[in-house]
Design an enzyme around this catalytic site. Structure first.
Site, mmCIF file in Angstrom:
data_model
loop_
_atom_site.group_PDB
_atom_site.id
_atom_site.type_symbol
_atom_site.label_atom_id
_atom_site.label_comp_id
_atom_site.label_asym_id
_atom_site.label_seq_id
_atom_site.Cartn_x
_atom_site.Cartn_y
_atom_site.Cartn_z
ATOM 1 N N PRO A 1 0.815 -1.213 0.000
ATOM 2 C CA PRO A 1 0.000 0.000 0.000
ATOM 3 C C PRO A 1 0.853 1.270 0.000
ATOM 4 O O PRO A 1 1.917 1.318 0.629
ATOM 5 C CB PRO A 1 -0.777 -0.101 1.313
ATOM 6 C CG PRO A 1 0.101 -0.913 2.207
ATOM 7 C CD PRO A 1 0.914 -1.826 1.339
ATOM 8 N N CYS B 1 0.506 29.967 -14.574
ATOM 9 C CA CYS B 1 -0.078 30.688 -15.699
ATOM 10 C C CYS B 1 -0.721 29.755 -16.706
ATOM 11 O O CYS B 1 -0.295 29.647 -17.867
ATOM 12 C CB CYS B 1 0.968 31.599 -16.323
ATOM 13 S SG CYS B 1 1.318 32.954 -15.204
ATOM 14 N N TYR C 1 1.163 10.900 -3.252
ATOM 15 C CA TYR C 1 1.206 11.423 -4.630
ATOM 16 C C TYR C 1 1.025 12.935 -4.689
ATOM 17 O O TYR C 1 0.408 13.458 -5.612
ATOM 18 C CB TYR C 1 0.160 10.708 -5.512
ATOM 19 C CG TYR C 1 0.287 9.214 -5.407
ATOM 20 C CD1 TYR C 1 1.368 8.558 -5.991
ATOM 21 C CD2 TYR C 1 -0.628 8.464 -4.676
ATOM 22 C CE1 TYR C 1 1.525 7.191 -5.856
ATOM 23 C CE2 TYR C 1 -0.470 7.089 -4.542
ATOM 24 C CZ TYR C 1 0.597 6.466 -5.133
ATOM 25 O OH TYR C 1 0.762 5.113 -4.997
HETATM 26 C C1 PLP Z 1 1.666 2.553 -7.016
HETATM 27 C C2 PLP Z 1 1.735 1.134 -6.678
HETATM 28 C C3 PLP Z 1 1.223 0.680 -5.456
HETATM 29 C C4 PLP Z 1 0.537 1.565 -4.454
HETATM 30 O O1 PLP Z 1 -0.762 1.922 -4.815
HETATM 31 P P1 PLP Z 1 -1.676 2.770 -3.801
HETATM 32 O O2 PLP Z 1 -2.936 2.990 -4.534
HETATM 33 O O3 PLP Z 1 -0.958 4.032 -3.473
HETATM 34 O O4 PLP Z 1 -1.849 1.950 -2.570
HETATM 35 C C5 PLP Z 1 1.370 -0.668 -5.192
HETATM 36 N N1 PLP Z 1 1.967 -1.510 -6.065
HETATM 37 C C6 PLP Z 1 2.477 -1.102 -7.230
HETATM 38 C C7 PLP Z 1 3.140 -2.070 -8.131
HETATM 39 C C8 PLP Z 1 2.369 0.234 -7.583
HETATM 40 O O5 PLP Z 1 2.862 0.620 -8.768
#
Ligand code: PLP
Length: 401
Positions: free
Chosen positions: A260, A328, A356
């Protein structure tokens, strides 16, 4: 975190500012591991692309987390933060073969999501343990329909290519130690997730030497009142039951892994920005802040609805505002949003600013990236300085031609 604490941090460290609440990150980590407490071997690999500040990485490391990485630079940052290679998994998409080899050489678990790369890697490094990323073609939709769309997703090896995949593994005699999926969409319905998990179990049966099954992520956190959120406890109950049954069937103990990002850090983050101008037009009232999509791109990029509070006037009468940035070009954070009455100079606080947000920030319009603060034990610790003109000029070479 309390509004007054946030306001004080804005005064102490200036605007715009990212603040992360260490307690909230810890809370989320404990909640996730708690939901799967009946699983003997659980592994949480924090997807560091969500927020990669080294102090945040260290915090997660100290909680016992591993790391999910998508570039060799993320691997190096993770090692720098003190993670050992065995606590890191590399789940890239579309990177060069050399990069995969280099990461494997560091002793990091690699995860391959392409048949040609798998064959090439297995031929050259048959002994190196490899995890395979499967695309189960299951998409979690807004209702309980199970969609088998996503056929055009660039991620993972399609389950429909399993016979080809098995032939490669057999011919190269390579060592497959994990099976992985990450659909990339929010889990709005746990039964859809379990359905995808069944596909993973069915795939896993074909491999004899597995050590772990990785169910990726997609845990949804609420962005506003009444927003859908993944019921992690229910997922824990249902998936644990299925996982334990699968272990019996498989005949050996396996590690259950997750990766996660958002779930661990989204709600821990606050983005603070000052209102430069309040502008009444014939159609709306704009509140223009000292930031833009250069610092927080999610509203413009994904249409994300981040909660916005006026922490300088929390008890003020609510009015409608369109919150915009100083970039802008069209740079809207929120359209006609009810916010406590805004005056120029007020500090607005954006919620869910952990995941993010800073990690996607840029220097567009030659603006500095914001400072970052970690809030721990009632105190703000600066974990990244605000950029200066030196950062903008770094690597630039003046050539008169
Ligand atoms: C981005 C990503 C995650 C995390 O996803 P979330 O929605 O932020 O929990 C997990 N595994 C992989 C391979 C990813 O690219």
């Amino acid at each position: 975190m309390k509004t007054t604490d946030l306001l004080q941090l804005a005064e102490e460290f200036g605007n715009p500012l990212y603040v992360y609440d260490a307690e909230k990150i810890k809370h989320q980590y404990k909640r996730l591991t708690g939901a799967f407490s009946k699983v003997e071997k659980l592994r949480v690999n924090y997807a560091m692309k969500a927020l990669s500040n080294v102090s945040v990485l260290r915090l997660l490391k100290n909680l016992g987390s591993g790391l999910d990485t998508v570039s060799i630079q993320e691997v190096q940052l993770g090692l720098h933060a003190g993670f050992t290679p065995d606590k890191i998994i590399f789940t890239p998409n579309g990177v060069s073969f050399e990069e995969i080899e280099e990461v494997a050489k560091l002793g990091v678990q690699i995860n391959i999501d392409n048949l040609s790369v798998l064959e090439h890697f297995g031929t050259n490094h048959p002994k190196t343990p490899v995890c395979i990323r499967i695309n189960p073609h299951v998409m979690a939709g807004g209702n309980s329909n199970i969609s088998v769309g996503h056929i055009d997703s660039k991620f993972g090896i399609s389950v429909h290519q399993l016979p080809h995949l098995l032939r490669i593994v057999e011919n190269t005699k390579m060592n497959i130690n994990g099976i992985h999926m990450h659909t990339g969409s929010d889990i709005l319905d746990i039964d859809v997730f379990i359905y995808a998990a069944e596909i993973l179990f069915n795939t896993a049966k074909h491999f004899k030497n597995l050590e772990f099954l990785d169910f990726g992520s997609g845990f949804k956190v609420p962005y506003h009142k009444g927003d859908i959120e993944t019921d992690i406890e229910e997922l824990g109950k249902k998936l644990t039951k299925r996982f334990l049954a699968f272990e019996k069937e498989y005949g050996r103990e396996l590690t259950l892994a997750f990766e996660p990002g958002k779930y661990l850090v989204s709600e821990a983050g606050y983005f603070l920005a000052k209102v430069n101008v309040v502008k009444q037009t014939t159609s709306t009232v704009f509140a223009g802040i000292d930031s833009g999509f250069n610092h927080l791109i999610r509203p413009m990029f994904y249409g994300s609805q981040h909660g916005i509070d006026n922490i300088s006037n929390p008890k003020g009468k609510e009015r409608f505002y369109t919150v915009v940035g100083y970039i802008c070009e069209t740079d809207t954070f929120a359209n006609n949003r009810r916010i406590a009455e805004i005056h120029e100079g007020d500090v607005l606080c954006f919620r869910n600013a952990g995941a993010y947000c800073f990690s996607m920030a840029s220097n567009y319009n030659s603006r500095f990236k914001p400072a970052e603060v970690l809030w721990k034990n009632g105190k703000g610790h600066l974990i990244r300085e605000r950029e200066t003109m030196d950062d903008i000029l770094k690597n630039q070479i003046i050539v008169e031609v």
